[in-house]
Scaffold this active site. Structure first.
Site, PDB file in Angstrom:
ATOM      1  CB  CYS A  18      -4.893   7.138  -2.824  1.00 38.02           C
ATOM      2  SG  CYS A  18      -6.613   7.121  -2.357  1.00 38.02           S
TER       3      CYS A  18
ATOM      4  NE  ARG B  21      -1.167   1.994   3.917  1.00 44.16           N
ATOM      5  CZ  ARG B  21      -1.562   3.045   3.213  1.00 44.16           C
ATOM      6  NH1 ARG B  21      -2.842   3.370   3.156  1.00 44.16           N
ATOM      7  NH2 ARG B  21      -0.685   3.807   2.561  1.00 44.16           N
TER       8      ARG B  21
ATOM      9  CG  HIS C  84      -8.326   7.436   3.698  1.00 42.40           C
ATOM     10  ND1 HIS C  84      -7.619   6.504   2.967  1.00 42.40           N
ATOM     11  CD2 HIS C  84      -7.843   7.371   4.963  1.00 42.40           C
ATOM     12  CE1 HIS C  84      -6.744   5.889   3.769  1.00 42.40           C
ATOM     13  NE2 HIS C  84      -6.874   6.384   4.980  1.00 42.40           N
TER      14      HIS C  84
ATOM     15  CG  ASP D  22      -2.233  -0.756   0.974  1.00 41.69           C
ATOM     16  OD1 ASP D  22      -2.582  -1.000  -0.202  1.00 41.69           O
ATOM     17  OD2 ASP D  22      -2.907  -1.110   1.966  1.00 41.69           O
TER      18      ASP D  22
ATOM     19  NE  ARG E  14      -8.748   2.510   6.984  1.00 40.55           N
ATOM     20  CZ  ARG E  14      -8.027   2.155   5.920  1.00 40.55           C
ATOM     21  NH1 ARG E  14      -6.878   2.762   5.680  1.00 40.55           N
ATOM     22  NH2 ARG E  14      -8.442   1.219   5.100  1.00 40.55           N
TER      23      ARG E  14
HETATM   24  N1  ARG Z   1      -5.321   0.026   0.692  1.00 46.68           N
HETATM   25  C1  ARG Z   1      -5.109   1.331   1.242  1.00 46.68           C
HETATM   26  C2  ARG Z   1      -5.758   1.410   2.614  1.00 46.68           C
HETATM   27  O1  ARG Z   1      -6.797   0.848   2.788  1.00 46.68           O
HETATM   28  C3  ARG Z   1      -5.651   2.383   0.327  1.00 46.68           C
HETATM   29  C4  ARG Z   1      -5.339   3.781   0.767  1.00 46.68           C
HETATM   30  C5  ARG Z   1      -5.990   4.849  -0.064  1.00 46.68           C
HETATM   31  N2  ARG Z   1      -5.491   6.114   0.258  1.00 46.68           N
HETATM   32  C6  ARG Z   1      -6.188   7.242   0.310  1.00 46.68           C
HETATM   33  N3  ARG Z   1      -5.563   8.345   0.522  1.00 46.68           N
HETATM   34  N4  ARG Z   1      -7.488   7.254   0.238  1.00 46.68           N
HETATM   35  O2  ARG Z   1      -5.240   2.044   3.511  1.00 46.68           O
END
Ligand code: ARG
Length: 286
Positions: free
Chosen positions: A274, A97, A171, A72, A142
Site C-alpha cells: 500500500c 480521500r 483492495h 491516508d 473500492r
Molecule cells: N486507510 C486506507 C483506505 O482505507 C488504506 C489504503 C490501503 N491501500 C492499499 N493499497 N491496500 O483507503
C-alpha cells in the site's frame, strides 16, 4: 518448481509518501479504529525502514509531499496506475480521500507522465496489478467494474476482473501479490503470483486457478497478517514479518523474503505494498 530456481532482481522505480501526517481519524475499512491511539513518529520510523530497504536493494524511490489533513496519503499505491509513461489517476470511493486525487495527478504531470483523469471510481494500484501484458483488477469494495472497462481502454490491454468478498481484504493488493510480473506479451503464463483464495468469490477463484496453476496459495493466517500486501522485485520480496508460512513458501520458490514491520501503518489498514506505487516510465524520463 525446485529450490534451485534462479531468481533475478529487476530494477524498480517507486513512488512513496512519508507519513508525516499519519493518524486514524476516520474509519473506511475494518482495520481502522479511530479510538485506538496512533504514533506518527513510529509510523515514520517504520516507513523509513521500507524506504531504506528499497534503496539498499538498488531501487529508485521518488517522494510526493505529504499534505496535512490527508492521513491516508502514505498509501501511494492508491494514487494511480502507471504503464509506459501514462498515469491513470485515482478517484476515491470515500470522500475522506478525495483530496489526494489532485496532488497525485499534479505529481505525475510534473514528472513527465501523460495523465488521464478518470471518470470512474478506482483506487489505482491498490486494485490494478500488471501481470505480463494484462491487468488484474479488483472490485467488490473500492474500484468499480466500470473502472475496469475504463482502465482497459486507457491502456489497451486485457483486464481480468476479480471480485473480493472479505471486507478485511478490500483492495486487490491485500489479497494478491505479483512476485514476478514477466511484463510484456506472453508473460501472463510465466508470471508468478501469490494469493489468498478465501478473499475471492468462487468465479474469481476459478479464474485464478485456471490462469495461474503454479501460483502460491497462501494460508489464512498469513493473509490475516497482511502477508499478501508485499512488494517484489523478482528476487527480494518485502513482506510482513508475521507471515511465516508465506515466507517459507517464498524461500522454496527461490525468492528472498525481506521481513519489514509496518505495524503502525496497519492501524490504517495498509502495509508494505500500500505504501508503494510502481512508476513505469516506459521510454520517458521523469
Ligand atoms: N486507510 C486506507 C483506505 O482505507 C488504506 C489504503 C490501503 N491501500 C492499499 N493499497 N491496500 O483507503
Amino acid at each position: 518448481m525446485s529450490t534451485s530456481t534462479a531468481r533475478v532482481r529487476q530494477h524498480r522505480t517507486y513512488l512513496m509518501c512519508r507519513p508525516d501526517h499519519f493518524t486514524v481519524s476516520y474509519s473506511i475499512n475494518p482495520w481502522m479504529e479511530p479510538a485506538t491511539p496512533t504514533d506518527t513518529a513510529k509510523a515514520v520510523r517504520q516507513w523509513q525502514t521500507l524506504y531504506d530497504a528499497y534503496v539498499a536493494a538498488g531501487h529508485e524511490v521518488h517522494l510526493i509531499d505529504p499534505v496535512p489533513g490527508l492521513p491516508d496519503m502514505v498509501y501511494t499505491a492508491n494514487g494511480g496506475f502507471t504503464i509506459d509513461g501514462v498515469a491513470y489517476g485515482p478517484r476515491f470511493r470515500f470522500p475522506e480521500r478525495a483530496g489526494e486525487e489532485q496532488p497525485f495527478l499534479d505529481w505525475f504531470a510534473a514528472h513527465g507522465f501523460e495523465t488521464v483523469v478518470p471518470t470512474q471510481t478506482n483506487e489505482g494500484e491498490g486494485d490494478f496489478l500488471l501481470v505480463g501484458d494484462a491487468i488484474l483488477a479488483g472490485t467488490g469494495f473500492r474500484s468499480t467494474g466500470d473502472s475496469h472497462r475504463e482502465v482497459a481502454e486507457v491502456f489497451g490491454r486485457e483486464v481480468v476482473s476479480l471480485t473480493l468478498v472479505d471486507p478485511r481484504f478490500y483492495h486487490l493488493d491485500t489479497a494478491l501479490a505479483v512476485l514476478d510480473p514477466v511484463e510484456g506479451p506472453g508473460g501472463v503464463e510465466r508470471a508468478t503470483i501469490a494469493y489468498l483464495p478465501g478473499a475471492f468469490d468462487a468465479r474469481s477463484q476459478g479464474i485464478l486457478a485456471e490462469r495461474f496453476p503454479d501460483a502460491i496459495r497462501v494460508a489464512d493466517a498469513d493473509g490475516d497478517a497482511f502477508g499478501l500486501n508485499a512488494a517484489s522485485d523478482g528476487l527480494d520480496v518485502f513482506v510482513s514479518p508475521r507471515a511465516h508460512g508465506f515466507a517459507a513458501q517464498l524461500h522454496e520458490r527461490g525468492y528472498h523474503p525481506v521481513p519489514l514491520d509496518l505495524s503502525e501503518l496497519l492501524l490504517g489498514g495498509g502495509g508494505i505494498k500500500c505504501c508503494t506505487l510502481e512508476l513505469r516510465i516506459g521510454r520517458q524520463n521523469p
